[in-house]
Design an enzyme around this catalytic site. Structure first.
Site, PDB file in Angstrom:
ATOM      1  N   GLY A 204      70.908  15.734   7.310  1.00 36.82           N
ATOM      2  CA  GLY A 204      69.649  16.419   6.907  1.00 36.82           C
ATOM      3  C   GLY A 204      69.393  17.374   7.859  1.00 36.82           C
ATOM      4  O   GLY A 204      68.344  17.918   7.961  1.00 36.82           O
TER       5      GLY A 204
ATOM      6  N   GLU B 167      81.256  19.287  -4.165  1.00 31.40           N
ATOM      7  CA  GLU B 167      80.958  19.936  -2.809  1.00 31.40           C
ATOM      8  C   GLU B 167      81.190  19.015  -1.778  1.00 31.40           C
ATOM      9  O   GLU B 167      81.212  17.704  -1.944  1.00 31.40           O
ATOM     10  CB  GLU B 167      79.503  20.155  -2.733  1.00 31.40           C
ATOM     11  CG  GLU B 167      78.947  21.121  -3.704  1.00 31.40           C
ATOM     12  CD  GLU B 167      77.549  21.606  -3.445  1.00 31.40           C
ATOM     13  OE1 GLU B 167      76.967  21.166  -2.380  1.00 31.40           O
ATOM     14  OE2 GLU B 167      77.233  22.448  -4.225  1.00 31.40           O
TER      15      GLU B 167
ATOM     16  N   TRP C  77      70.734  21.986   6.335  1.00 31.38           N
ATOM     17  CA  TRP C  77      70.532  20.610   5.580  1.00 31.38           C
ATOM     18  C   TRP C  77      72.011  19.527   5.482  1.00 31.38           C
ATOM     19  O   TRP C  77      71.752  18.596   5.247  1.00 31.38           O
ATOM     20  CB  TRP C  77      70.143  20.812   4.372  1.00 31.38           C
ATOM     21  CG  TRP C  77      70.873  21.554   3.344  1.00 31.38           C
ATOM     22  CD1 TRP C  77      70.714  23.121   3.194  1.00 31.38           C
ATOM     23  CD2 TRP C  77      71.913  21.234   2.574  1.00 31.38           C
ATOM     24  NE1 TRP C  77      71.858  23.378   2.248  1.00 31.38           N
ATOM     25  CE2 TRP C  77      72.532  22.612   2.039  1.00 31.38           C
ATOM     26  CE3 TRP C  77      72.469  20.143   2.302  1.00 31.38           C
ATOM     27  CZ2 TRP C  77      73.728  22.357   1.131  1.00 31.38           C
ATOM     28  CZ3 TRP C  77      73.588  19.902   1.424  1.00 31.38           C
ATOM     29  CH2 TRP C  77      74.229  21.025   0.747  1.00 31.38           C
TER      30      TRP C  77
ATOM     31  N   ARG D  58      62.821   7.995  -5.574  1.00 28.70           N
ATOM     32  CA  ARG D  58      62.648   9.415  -6.045  1.00 28.70           C
ATOM     33  C   ARG D  58      62.057   9.570  -7.594  1.00 28.70           C
ATOM     34  O   ARG D  58      61.617  10.620  -7.647  1.00 28.70           O
ATOM     35  CB  ARG D  58      64.213   9.932  -5.906  1.00 28.70           C
ATOM     36  CG  ARG D  58      64.322  11.391  -6.488  1.00 28.70           C
ATOM     37  CD  ARG D  58      65.973  11.719  -6.165  1.00 28.70           C
ATOM     38  NE  ARG D  58      66.153  12.752  -6.619  1.00 28.70           N
ATOM     39  CZ  ARG D  58      67.441  13.358  -6.885  1.00 28.70           C
ATOM     40  NH1 ARG D  58      68.458  12.491  -6.517  1.00 28.70           N
ATOM     41  NH2 ARG D  58      67.900  14.562  -7.524  1.00 28.70           N
TER      42      ARG D  58
ATOM     43  N   ASP E 242      79.732  19.989 -10.329  1.00 28.70           N
ATOM     44  CA  ASP E 242      80.126  20.343  -8.691  1.00 28.70           C
ATOM     45  C   ASP E 242      81.010  19.286  -8.370  1.00 28.70           C
ATOM     46  O   ASP E 242      80.587  18.198  -8.200  1.00 28.70           O
ATOM     47  CB  ASP E 242      78.821  20.173  -8.144  1.00 28.70           C
ATOM     48  CG  ASP E 242      77.829  21.510  -8.304  1.00 28.70           C
ATOM     49  OD1 ASP E 242      78.438  22.573  -8.723  1.00 28.70           O
ATOM     50  OD2 ASP E 242      76.589  21.305  -8.216  1.00 28.70           O
TER      51      ASP E 242
ATOM     52  N   THR F 209      78.771  15.246  -5.968  1.00 26.87           N
ATOM     53  CA  THR F 209      78.839  15.463  -7.232  1.00 26.87           C
ATOM     54  C   THR F 209      77.632  15.786  -7.892  1.00 26.87           C
ATOM     55  O   THR F 209      76.862  14.981  -7.517  1.00 26.87           O
ATOM     56  CB  THR F 209      80.119  14.422  -7.943  1.00 26.87           C
ATOM     57  OG1 THR F 209      79.306  13.359  -8.151  1.00 26.87           O
ATOM     58  CG2 THR F 209      81.316  14.514  -7.271  1.00 26.87           C
ATOM     59  N   ASN F 210      77.567  16.665  -8.808  1.00 21.09           N
ATOM     60  CA  ASN F 210      76.371  16.862  -9.506  1.00 21.09           C
ATOM     61  C   ASN F 210      76.834  17.590 -11.080  1.00 21.09           C
ATOM     62  O   ASN F 210      77.684  18.031 -10.901  1.00 21.09           O
ATOM     63  CB  ASN F 210      75.576  17.869  -8.540  1.00 21.09           C
ATOM     64  CG  ASN F 210      73.962  17.551  -9.036  1.00 21.09           C
ATOM     65  OD1 ASN F 210      73.765  16.909 -10.128  1.00 21.09           O
ATOM     66  ND2 ASN F 210      73.140  18.127  -8.314  1.00 21.09           N
TER      67      ASN F 210
ATOM     68  N   GLU G 156      76.354  23.509 -14.782  1.00 26.84           N
ATOM     69  CA  GLU G 156      77.355  23.397 -13.759  1.00 26.84           C
ATOM     70  C   GLU G 156      77.701  22.181 -13.505  1.00 26.84           C
ATOM     71  O   GLU G 156      77.127  21.232 -13.698  1.00 26.84           O
ATOM     72  CB  GLU G 156      76.442  24.061 -12.786  1.00 26.84           C
ATOM     73  CG  GLU G 156      77.120  23.970 -11.225  1.00 26.84           C
ATOM     74  CD  GLU G 156      76.072  24.506 -10.174  1.00 26.84           C
ATOM     75  OE1 GLU G 156      75.378  25.493 -10.339  1.00 26.84           O
ATOM     76  OE2 GLU G 156      76.318  24.072  -9.058  1.00 26.84           O
TER      77      GLU G 156
END
Ligand SMILES: *[C@@H]1O[C@H](CO)[C@@H](O)[C@H](O)[C@H]1NC(C)=O
Ligand SMILES: *[C@@H]1O[C@H](CO)[C@@H](O)[C@H](O)[C@H]1NC(C)=O
Length: 281
Positions: A196, A102, A192, A266, A100, A116-117, A98
């Site tokens: 958040g 968004e 979300w 993370r 992306d 983006t991803n 995928e």
């Protein structure tokens, strides 16, 4: 006589070809939203609406294995907190790929986030987010995804905002095998999307409308297990020159608000993903 009518036929054909490159009736199916997605202006405009009960979405009729796709999008103006507008490529199945774009809505006067991803084999976690140099709800702007065997390039109004290189030789997965379809959707994600989940969608303002125009798909079309590319497809080997790479760095410095590659908290347990620590090419 002969030659002039032949010329006429040719010019009619040429017009048809040009028209078919940007006509939503030819290129996409509205797939959900029970009438909330509409193709208007003889196929030149597509609007997706959202209310309390549902959003809406559409997808390309064809599947592509590599391509350069372009869409002009105008987002919901004013208070769009809680709303997500999307435009992306995606393959089937559990180990899908995928790519992306968004758009995460915001309260009036607050910046819309461009997210983006890139997913490979069902795994994403490669987010980069931006606040752009304009308000994407005031006008149509062009969002481009270029996907060739060597790289994925995200651009906005022909300005490159992100590049994701094929680093399979270093063990980083890259989408090269599964055909993808273009999808676009408009939905509520107020659990979300905005700060958040703190800011909820204001349904007093519904229905909300996101608009799409000028879809252009320069692609290798997938059919019967193989992909057919157009005879001239410069985008298949496109890469960024030195000046564009420099400009990309400047754009990211000014406009990027989140980069997974610098999110050491993370990835504390695993270390940053390999593509983030590779020496620049
Ligand atoms: C799009 O719609 C047409 C007509 O309803 C249908 O034949 C076709 O299978 C649809 N294609 C996709 C990819 O949904
Ligand atoms: C919304 O606006 C706030 C305040 O300016 C900002 O921190 C946030 O990144 C914006 N975008 C989203 C999706 O919350």
């Amino acid at each position: 006589m002969m030659s002039s009518s032949f010329g006429l036929v040719l010019s009619v054909l040429a017009t048809l070809v040009v028209a078919s490159s940007a006509n939503f009736h030819n290129d996409v199916n509205i797939t959900w939203g029970d009438g909330r997605g509409k193709i208007l202006e003889n196929g030149e405009l597509l609007t997706l609406t959202l209310d309390k009960w549902s959003g809406s979405g559409f997808e390309s009729k064809d599947e592509y294995l590599f391509g350069k796709i372009e869409m002009s999008i105008k987002l919901v103006p004013g208070n769009s907190a809680g709303l997500v507008t999307t435009y992306y490529l995606r393959s089937h199945g559990k180990t899908w790929d995928e790519i992306d774009f968004e758009f995460l809505g915001n309260s009036t006067g607050q910046p819309i986030t461009i997210h983006t991803n890139v997913y490979c084999g069902g795994k994403g976690d490669r987010e980069q987010q931006f606040h752009l140099w304009f308000d994407p709800s005031q006008d149509f702007h062009t969002y481009t995804i270029l996907w060739n065997p060597k790289r994925i390039i995200f651009s906005v109004d022909n300005t490159v905002i992100r590049e994701f290189n094929n680093m399979e030789s270093m063990g980083v997965p890259f989408p090269t095998k599964q055909p993808m379809r273009m999808y676009a959707s408009f939905w509520n994600a107020d659990d979300w999307a905005t700060r958040g989940g703190l800011v909820k969608t204001d349904y007093n303002l519904a229905p909300f409308t996101a608009s799409y125009r000028r879809y252009k798909a320069e692609v290798c079309v997938w059919s019967n297990g193989k992909s057919s590319c157009p005879s001239s497809a410069a985008w298949m080997t496109e890469e960024l020159d030195v000046a564009t790479k420099q400009k990309l760095q400047d754009i990211q410095k000014k406009h990027m608000i989140y980069n997974y590659c610098t999110d050491t908290n993370r990835f504390a347990a695993t270390g940053l993903p390999k593509e983030c620590t590779a020496p620049p090419k």
